[in-house]
Scaffold this active site. Structure first.
Site, PDB file in Angstrom:
ATOM      1  N   TYR A 365       0.834  -1.202   0.000  1.00 26.55           N
ATOM      2  CA  TYR A 365       0.000   0.000   0.000  1.00 26.55           C
ATOM      3  C   TYR A 365       0.873   1.258   0.000  1.00 26.55           C
ATOM      4  O   TYR A 365       1.880   1.342   0.685  1.00 26.55           O
ATOM      5  CB  TYR A 365      -0.945   0.025   1.220  1.00 26.55           C
ATOM      6  N   GLU A 399      -5.818   5.969   5.476  1.00 28.13           N
ATOM      7  CA  GLU A 399      -5.763   4.785   4.608  1.00 28.13           C
ATOM      8  C   GLU A 399      -4.698   3.783   5.063  1.00 28.13           C
ATOM      9  O   GLU A 399      -4.762   2.612   4.709  1.00 28.13           O
ATOM     10  CB  GLU A 399      -5.542   5.196   3.146  1.00 28.13           C
ATOM     11  N   LYS A 460      -0.499  -0.684 -13.919  1.00 26.08           N
ATOM     12  CA  LYS A 460      -1.229  -0.457 -12.661  1.00 26.08           C
ATOM     13  C   LYS A 460      -2.693  -0.887 -12.778  1.00 26.08           C
ATOM     14  O   LYS A 460      -3.385  -0.530 -13.727  1.00 26.08           O
ATOM     15  CB  LYS A 460      -1.157   1.041 -12.337  1.00 26.08           C
TER      16      LYS A 460
HETATM   17  P1  IOT Z   1      -3.349  -0.945  -4.744  1.00 29.69           P
HETATM   18  O1  IOT Z   1      -2.012  -0.399  -5.094  1.00 29.69           O
HETATM   19  O2  IOT Z   1      -4.097  -1.629  -5.825  1.00 29.69           O
HETATM   20  O3  IOT Z   1      -3.328  -1.926  -3.513  1.00 29.69           O
HETATM   21  C1  IOT Z   1      -2.639  -1.605  -2.350  1.00 29.69           C
HETATM   22  C2  IOT Z   1      -2.073  -2.885  -1.761  1.00 29.69           C
HETATM   23  O4  IOT Z   1      -3.142  -3.746  -1.380  1.00 29.69           O
HETATM   24  C3  IOT Z   1      -1.248  -3.737  -2.719  1.00 29.69           C
HETATM   25  O5  IOT Z   1       0.069  -3.288  -2.808  1.00 29.69           O
HETATM   26  C4  IOT Z   1      -1.363  -5.106  -2.109  1.00 29.69           C
HETATM   27  O6  IOT Z   1      -0.482  -5.259  -1.020  1.00 29.69           O
HETATM   28  C5  IOT Z   1      -2.791  -5.105  -1.600  1.00 29.69           C
HETATM   29  N1  IOT Z   1      -3.695  -5.670  -2.617  1.00 29.69           N
HETATM   30  C6  IOT Z   1      -4.242  -5.034  -3.675  1.00 29.69           C
HETATM   31  N2  IOT Z   1      -5.035  -5.861  -4.373  1.00 29.69           N
HETATM   32  C7  IOT Z   1      -4.995  -7.045  -3.758  1.00 29.69           C
HETATM   33  C8  IOT Z   1      -5.615  -8.322  -3.973  1.00 29.69           C
HETATM   34  N3  IOT Z   1      -6.427  -8.513  -4.986  1.00 29.69           N
HETATM   35  N4  IOT Z   1      -5.338  -9.322  -3.104  1.00 29.69           N
HETATM   36  C9  IOT Z   1      -4.506  -9.135  -2.071  1.00 29.69           C
HETATM   37  N5  IOT Z   1      -3.909  -7.955  -1.811  1.00 29.69           N
HETATM   38  C10 IOT Z   1      -4.140  -6.925  -2.627  1.00 29.69           C
HETATM   39  C11 IOT Z   1      -5.027   2.407  -3.870  1.00 29.69           C
HETATM   40  C12 IOT Z   1      -4.602   1.330  -4.787  1.00 29.69           C
HETATM   41  O7  IOT Z   1      -4.513   1.469  -5.993  1.00 29.69           O
HETATM   42  O8  IOT Z   1      -4.204   0.225  -4.139  1.00 29.69           O
HETATM   43  N6  IOT Z   1      -3.975   2.773  -3.029  1.00 29.69           N
HETATM   44  C13 IOT Z   1      -2.916   3.649  -3.563  1.00 29.69           C
HETATM   45  C14 IOT Z   1      -2.972   5.070  -3.069  1.00 29.69           C
HETATM   46  C15 IOT Z   1      -4.302   5.618  -2.844  1.00 29.69           C
HETATM   47  C16 IOT Z   1      -4.351   7.108  -3.081  1.00 29.69           C
HETATM   48  N7  IOT Z   1      -4.262   7.776  -1.815  1.00 29.69           N
HETATM   49  C17 IOT Z   1      -3.989   9.064  -1.714  1.00 29.69           C
HETATM   50  N8  IOT Z   1      -3.829   9.810  -2.768  1.00 29.69           N
HETATM   51  N9  IOT Z   1      -3.889   9.560  -0.509  1.00 29.69           N
HETATM   52  C18 IOT Z   1      -1.569   3.093  -3.124  1.00 29.69           C
HETATM   53  O9  IOT Z   1      -0.579   3.800  -3.315  1.00 29.69           O
HETATM   54  O10 IOT Z   1      -1.514   1.994  -2.613  1.00 29.69           O
HETATM   55 MG    MG Z   2      -0.261  -0.607  -5.458  1.00 33.50          MG
END
Ligand code: IOT
Ligand code: MG
Length: 534
Positions: A365, A399, A460
Site C-alpha cells: 500500500y 488509509e 497499474k
Molecule cells: P493498490 O495499489 O491496488 O493496492 C494496495 C495494496 O493492497 C497492494 O500493494 C497489495 O499489497 C494489496 N492488494 C491489492 N489488491 C490485492 C488483492 N487482490 N489481493 C490481495 N492484496 C491486494 C489504492 C490502490 O490502488 O491500491 N492505493 C494507492 C494510493 C491511494 C491514493 N491515496 C492518496 N492519494 N492519498 C496506493 O498507493 O496503494
Molecule cells: Mg499498489
C-alpha cells in the site's frame, strides 16, 4: 510476548489533575485489553491498552515520566547508537522514553516507525504521531484534562469541550473530526506539547514531505530505491513467517520478493478476488516465482459491499474513493483465518488478536502516492503536481491505519511508507518516476532482477478495479434508482451516513443496514434530481 508483533496496537489514555476514570471505550481494533492507572502528586494517568499479551512492554517510566506507546519502530539500531553508556532499553517504549530524556520532544524527530504515543510528564502531556500519521491519534483537551486515543470512537464518552478553544480546536493545526466538536486529530508527523492545567497546546512538526527533488543517474536512483526498500522490508519482518497481501502488481510483488529473499523458509502470500473480478492469475505468477505458500480468497460481491460499515468503522474516513480501496482489503483481512504455514499450534482462546492467530502482514500500500502511480500521467509537470497534491492531502484519510487489519486481530505494516523509503521516493525528480514509457519506472527497474519480466512491466490496476469494488458499489446505487450522474456524490453520502452511524453515534457496524442507508440516499437523490457538481 510474541516477538513477532508490537506490544500494543492502540490505546485510550487520559491525563488529568483529579483521578476520575475515563469511560470504557469502544475500539474497532481487536486485541487483549488492559486497564492501567497511575497517580502521582501532580496528576493521574488512566490507560486502556489494546495489546497482544505483554501490556507492560507498551509502557515505560523514567525520571517521573510515563510513556504509553502503541506500534513499533523500524530504526531501533540507529536509535540505540544514540544512547552510549546506557543500559540498552529492551522495548520500543523504553527506547523512546530514554531518547526523550536526552532530546526532549525532539526525540520524535528521530523515529522511523508506525506508532502513536502519549507521554505524561508532570505538568505536561505530550502526544505524538509517526511521520505519516499512519496510526491515527485523536485528542480532546480541556483545562485539567487531556484525552488521547488511537480511534475517534474511543473518545465518544468525552464531553464536547470545543467551545473553550478558538474555532473549537485546542491548536490551529488540529484536524476537526466530523460532527465531534472538541475532538481533533493530531496531524501526521507531529508532537503536541500540552500544559495539562491550562489545556494550552503547542504543535511541532517532526516530519514534512520533501519539497525539493533529487537528480540522480539512473543506476544510482535504482540502487538507492532498492536498498531503502530492502531495509524497510527487513525491519518489518519479525522472527515469524511474514504474510504479504499480494495483488501481483509491482508494488506488492516487490515487497513479497524482498520478504522471500530474507526469509529462511517460504513466506505466505494471499490474494483476494470477488465473483466479479480477480487478479489471481497475476498473483500466481509471483507466488510461483518466489516459492510462497499462496492462498486465494474469493468474496461474494454482496458480502463485500455489506462490509462497507466495517471498513468505515475501522478507517474512520469519509472519503468514498479511499473507502473503495480499503473495502476489499478489509474483506480480505476479515477472512484470513489461520493462514500460517509453519505449523504453529494456533490460538489460545476466542479473543480476537490473540497470539496464536494474529499475523504480521506486509502490504504494497502507498507506493502510488510518492510515485504518482494512480494518475496514469506521462507529462512530468503534471506528474509532479499530482505527487505534491497527494503528499499534501493524505493526512486524515487514515488509509494506512493498522485498525483495518486489527479489526480482524492482525498487525499490518506498509514498507513504502517507511520514513526513509518515502523520503527517497518523494524526492526523486519526476523523470525517474516516469521514464522509458513506464510509470513507477525507478521501482520497476529496482526489482528487475527479483521478479519475472511480465510482473516488472505489468500496468497499474488498483485494488478497487481488480476486485470490481468500484463497479459493484456503483451498481448497488443505480439498482436502487440513483441516476448515473449522481452516483459519485451518492457514494460520498452513503459513506458519510455510515460514518455518522458507526463513529459519531457509536453503533456497531453489524447493526448498520446497508440497504436502508442506500434507500435513504436514493430518496434524497430523488429530491435533488440534478446532480450537484463537486
Ligand atoms: P493498490 O495499489 O491496488 O493496492 C494496495 C495494496 O493492497 C497492494 O500493494 C497489495 O499489497 C494489496 N492488494 C491489492 N489488491 C490485492 C488483492 N487482490 N489481493 C490481495 N492484496 C491486494 C489504492 C490502490 O490502488 O491500491 N492505493 C494507492 C494510493 C491511494 C491514493 N491515496 C492518496 N492519494 N492519498 C496506493 O498507493 O496503494
Ligand atoms: Mg499498489
Amino acid at each position: 510476548m510474541d516477538a513477532n508483533l508490537p506490544a500494543a496496537i492502540g490505546f485510550l489514555a487520559e491525563v488529568r489533575q483529579d483521578s476520575a476514570r475515563p469511560p470504557e471505550p469502544v475500539f474497532a481494533a481487536r486485541a487483549f485489553r488492559a486497564r492501567w492507572h497511575e497517580r502521582t502528586a501532580d496528576r493521574s494517568l488512566h490507560t486502556v491498552l489494546l495489546h497482544f499479551g505483554a501490556p507492560d512492554e507498551a509502557y515505560a517510566r523514567e525520571a517521573g515520566r510515563t510513556l504509553v506507546f502503541a506500534g513499533e519502530l523500524y530504526n531501533r539500531d540507529e536509535l540505540l547508537g544514540l544512547l552510549p553508556g546506557r543500559v540498552l532499553p529492551g522495548s520500543d517504549a523504553a527506547l523512546v522514553i530514554a531518547l526523550f530524556d536526552v532530546y526532549g520532544i525532539h526525540a520524535f524527530r528521530l523515529l522511523n516507525g508506525r506508532f502513536a504515543a502519549l507521554l505524561a510528564d508532570r505538568e505536561r502531556a505530550v502526544a505524538a504521531t509517526d511521520h505519516a500519521g499512519s496510526m491515527p491519534l485523536y485528542v480532546s483537551v480541556a483545562p485539567g484534562q487531556v484525552l488521547a486515543a488511537t480511534e475517534a470512537k474511543a473518545l465518544r464518552g468525552a464531553a464536547p469541550r470545543g467551545r473553550s478553544f478558538p474555532q473549537g480546536r485546542p491548536f490551529p493545526q488540529g484536524r476537526p473530526v466530523r460532527r465531534r466538536p472538541g475532538i481533533c486529530q493530531v496531524p501526521a508527523g507531529s508532537v503536541l506539547d500540552i500544559q495539562v492545567s491550562t489545556g494550552l497546546c503547542v504543535a511541532h512538526r517532526t516530519w514534512t514531505p520533501p519539497a525539493a527533488r533529487r537528480i540522480l543517474p539512473e543506476d544510482e536512483a535504482v540502487d538507492t530505491v532498492r536498498r531503502a526498500l530492502e531495509r524497510a522490508v527487513r525491519s518489518r519482518t519479525g522472527p515469524g513467517t511474514p504474510l504479504v497481501v499480494l495483488s501481483g502488481g509491482i508494488d506488492s510483488s516487490a515487497v513479497a520478493a524482498l520478504a522471500a529473499h530474507r526469509s529462511a523458509g517460504p513466506i505466505d502470500t494471499v490474494s483476494m478476488g470477488t465473483d466479479q473480478a480477480d487478479e489471481f492469475a497475476q498473483a500466481r505468477v509471483v507466488a510461483r516465482h518466489i516459492g510462497s505458500v499462496h492462498q486465494e480468497i474469493t468474496v461474494p460481491t454482496g458480502d463485500l459491499l455489506r462490509g462497507l460499515p466495517h471498513a468505515v468503522w475501522a478507517a474512520e474516513c469519509t472519503d468514498p474513493d479511499v473507502i473503495e480501496y480499503l473495502l476489499p482489503l478489509t474483506a480480505l483481512y476479515l477472512r484470513l483465518g489461520d493462514t500460517r504455514n509453519d505449523g504453529d499450534p494456533g490460538g489460545d482462546g476466542d479473543t480476537g488478536g490473540d497470539r496464536g492467530t494474529a499475523r504480521r502482514i506486509l502490504t504494497g500500500y502507498g507506493a502510488d502516492i510518492p510515485l504518482g502511480g494512480m494518475h496514469r500521467e506521462s507529462r512530468l509537470a503534471q506528474l509532479d503536481t499530482a505527487v505534491c497534491h497527494d503528499m499534501d492531502t493524505f493526512d486524515g484519510l487514515n488509509e494506512m491505519t493498522p485498525t483495518l487489519s486489527a479489526m480482524a486481530g492482525h498487525w499490518s505494516t506498509h514498507p513504502y511508507w517507511d520514513r526513509d523509503v518515502l523520503d527517497v521516493l518523494v524526492s526523486l525528480e519526476a523523470g525517474l518516476k516516469r521514464r522509458h514509457g513506464r510509470d513507477k519506472w525507478v521501482l520497476r527497474a529496482a526489482l528487475s532482477d527479483a521478479l519475472p519480466h511480465e510482473v516488472v512491466v505489468r500496468p497499474k490496476l488498483g485494488v478497487h478495479e481488480g476486485s470490481g469494488t468500484t463497479s459493484s458499489f456503483s451498481r448497488l446505487l443505480t439498482d436502487a434508482g440513483i441516476p448515473k450522474g449522481f452516483v459519485r456524490q451518492a457514494k460520498r453520502l452513503v459513506v458519510e451516513e455510515i460514518y455518522d452511524q458507526v463513529v459519531v453515534e457509536g453503533r456497531h457496524p453489524d447493526e448498520v443496514a446497508l440497504d436502508a442507508v442506500v434507500e435513504l440516499i436514493s430518496e434524497r437523490a430523488a429530491h435533488h434530481p440534478h446532480p450537484i457538481p463537486r
